[in-house]
Write a protein that holds these residues in place. Structure first.
Motif, PDB file in Angstrom:
ATOM      1  N   ASN A 170       0.968   5.935  -4.461  1.00 24.63           N
ATOM      2  CA  ASN A 170       0.691   6.192  -3.052  1.00 24.63           C
ATOM      3  C   ASN A 170       1.906   6.024  -2.147  1.00 24.63           C
ATOM      4  O   ASN A 170       1.760   5.981  -0.921  1.00 24.63           O
ATOM      5  N   LYS A 173       3.125   8.334   1.525  1.00 25.65           N
ATOM      6  CA  LYS A 173       1.896   8.999   1.967  1.00 25.65           C
ATOM      7  C   LYS A 173       1.313   8.255   3.169  1.00 25.65           C
ATOM      8  O   LYS A 173       1.535   7.059   3.350  1.00 25.65           O
ATOM      9  N   ASN A 175      -1.536   6.364   4.999  1.00 22.34           N
ATOM     10  CA  ASN A 175      -2.509   5.436   4.421  1.00 22.34           C
ATOM     11  C   ASN A 175      -3.274   4.742   5.547  1.00 22.34           C
ATOM     12  O   ASN A 175      -3.127   5.073   6.722  1.00 22.34           O
ATOM     13  N   THR A 288      -3.164   9.303   1.067  1.00 30.57           N
ATOM     14  CA  THR A 288      -3.694   8.575  -0.077  1.00 30.57           C
ATOM     15  C   THR A 288      -5.157   8.990  -0.262  1.00 30.57           C
ATOM     16  O   THR A 288      -5.802   9.462   0.685  1.00 30.57           O
TER      17      THR A 288
END
Length: 332
Positions: A170, A173, A175, A288
Motif C-alpha cells: 500500500n 497510495k 489511504n 488502498t
C-alpha cells in the motif's frame, strides 16, 4: 469471494469486503470485545517452509548490512463474531486474536498466488469464492485500525498519502487519515487486554499529532477485509471537535512521531459531494483497497447523525453518489 461481495463506490468495485457495518449504527466501546489466546498460529508443513525461506533471507540481509524487514510481534485473527443486543439490537463484536509476527504475515500475503503441494494456491483455497471466516488463523496475520478524520471547526475530511518509504503493497497510495496495525508490543496490556479504540487513539497521536487532551468524537463503524492482500481492518470515524486544517498543519510543522509514513495530505470539504468527487478524481489504482469504503461509511455516519440517528441519512448519501457519477459521465 465474488465480485458482488466487494464494496463498490462511485461505480468502482474495490478489493474490500465490508463484513460488518453500513455507517448507520456504530459499535460502542463497551460492545467491542477482544479475546486474546496466547498461542502462536501454526502453518501446514509446506507453508511453514515458505516462512523459513523468508526468515533466512531477512537474516542474510541483516548479516550483510543490507536493508531488511524487522519481524515485529503481531496478532492473527482467529475469529470475528457479530451479535446484537436483546432490546436495542445494537451491534456487539467479539474479535479473537492469537500470536503471530510480521514474517507470518509475509508468508501468506506475498505467496497468495503460489501453488501448494496439492497444486492449489492460497487464494484459490481460502479467498476466491470462499467465506473469509472459514479460513484458518494463519491466513490472517495482520489486523489494521483505520480512521477517517474530520476537523470539527472547519468541517474538512482528511486523506493521507502513504509514503513510498513504507514497506508493503500500500505504499504510494491514498489511504485512511491514520492507520495502525495491531502490535503486541504496543497494544497488549499486562493483563492480556486489547482495546481497538485505544489503538485508534494511538494512530491519531502518532500519525497526526492529535493528543489525548484534544476533544475527539470517536466511533467504530465496522470491519472490512482487504481481499487483495488478505488483511482485516477496523473502520473508525473521528471528529476532531475543536481543531481545523490550519491547526493540524501547524502541529505537523513542529514534528509528528510517525511523520515519515505519509508524504502528503489532502483536506477536502466533508460534505458527501466533495468527498465522493475526490474519490472519483483519483484513479482507482491510487487507492488502498479499503480506504474508499471507510470514507463512504464515515459520510453515511455523518448524515445519519445530522438526522438525529435516522437511517434515512444513508439514502441521502446514495442519492448524492448517483448524482456525482452522472455528472462525471455527462462531462466525459
Amino acid at each position: 469471494m465474488t465480485l458482488r461481495d466487494r464494496f463498490t463506490v462511485v461505480g468502482r468495485p474495490t478489493d474490500c469486503h465490508v463484513f460488518e457495518g453500513d455507517g448507520t449504527r456504530p459499535i460502542s466501546e463497551e460492545n467491542m470485545r477482544v479475546r486474546y489466546v496466547p498461542e502462536r498460529v501454526r502453518f501446514p508443513e509446506d507453508v511453514g517452509r515458505w516462512r523459513r525461506e523468508i526468515e533466512e533471507e531477512q537474516a542474510r540481509k541483516e548479516a550483510a548490512g543490507e536493508p531488511h524487514l524487522w519481524n515485529n510481534p503481531r496478532f492473527a485473527v482467529e475469529r470475528l463474531a457479530i451479535a446484537r443486543t436483546d432490546i436495542a439490537e445494537d451491534p456487539v463484536a467479539t474479535l479473537t486474536l492469537r500470536d503471530a509476527d510480521y514474517y507470518d504475515f509475509l508468508t501468506t500475503s506475498v505467496n497468495l498466488e503460489r501453488a501448494r503441494e496439492d497444486g492449489q494456491t492460497l487464494r484459490e483455497q481460502y479467498i476466491d469464492g470462499r467465506d473469509p471466516l472459514g479460513a484458518p488463523a494463519f491466513m490472517f496475520c495482520s489486523f489494521g485500525v483505520n480512521v477517517a478524520v474530520e476537523t470539527g471547526r472547519d468541517h474538512k475530511m482528511l486523506f493521507s498519502h502513504r509514503s513510498s518509504r513504507v514497506a508493503g503493497p500500500n505504499s504510494s497510495k491514498w489511504n485512511s487519515s491514520a492507520n495502525e496495525g495491531l502490535a503486541r508490543d504496543h497494544d497488549l496490556s499486562a493483563d492480556g487486554r486489547v482495546n481497538l479504540h485505544a489503538v485508534a487513539r494511538r494512530a491519531l497521536r502518532e500519525e497526526l499529532a492529535v493528543q489525548g487532551s484534544d476533544a475527539v468524537d470517536l466511533e467504530l463503524l465496522g470491519f472490512g477485509l482487504d481481499v487483495r492482500n488478505n488483511q482485516w481492518a477496523a473502520f473508525f470515524r473521528a471528529v476532531l471537535t475543536d481543531l481545523t486544517e490550519e491547526d493540524l498543519r501547524a502541529r505537523w510543522s513542529r514534528g509528528v512521531e510517525d511523520k515519515w509514513e505519509h508524504d502528503g495530505h489532502a483536506f477536502v470539504p466533508a460534505d458527501p459531494a466533495s468527498v465522493l468527487r475526490f474519490l472519483l478524481d483519483e484513479p482507482a489504482e491510487r487507492w488502498t483497497p479499503c480506504a474508499p469504503a471507510l470514507f463512504y461509511l464515515a459520510l453515511v455516519r455523518a448524515a445519519v447523525r445530522a438526522r438525529d440517528g435516522s437511517p434515512e441519512g444513508r439514502f441521502e448519501v446514495e442519492a448524492i453518489e448517483r448524482r456525482v457519477v452522472r455528472e462525471r459521465e455527462d462531462g466525459a
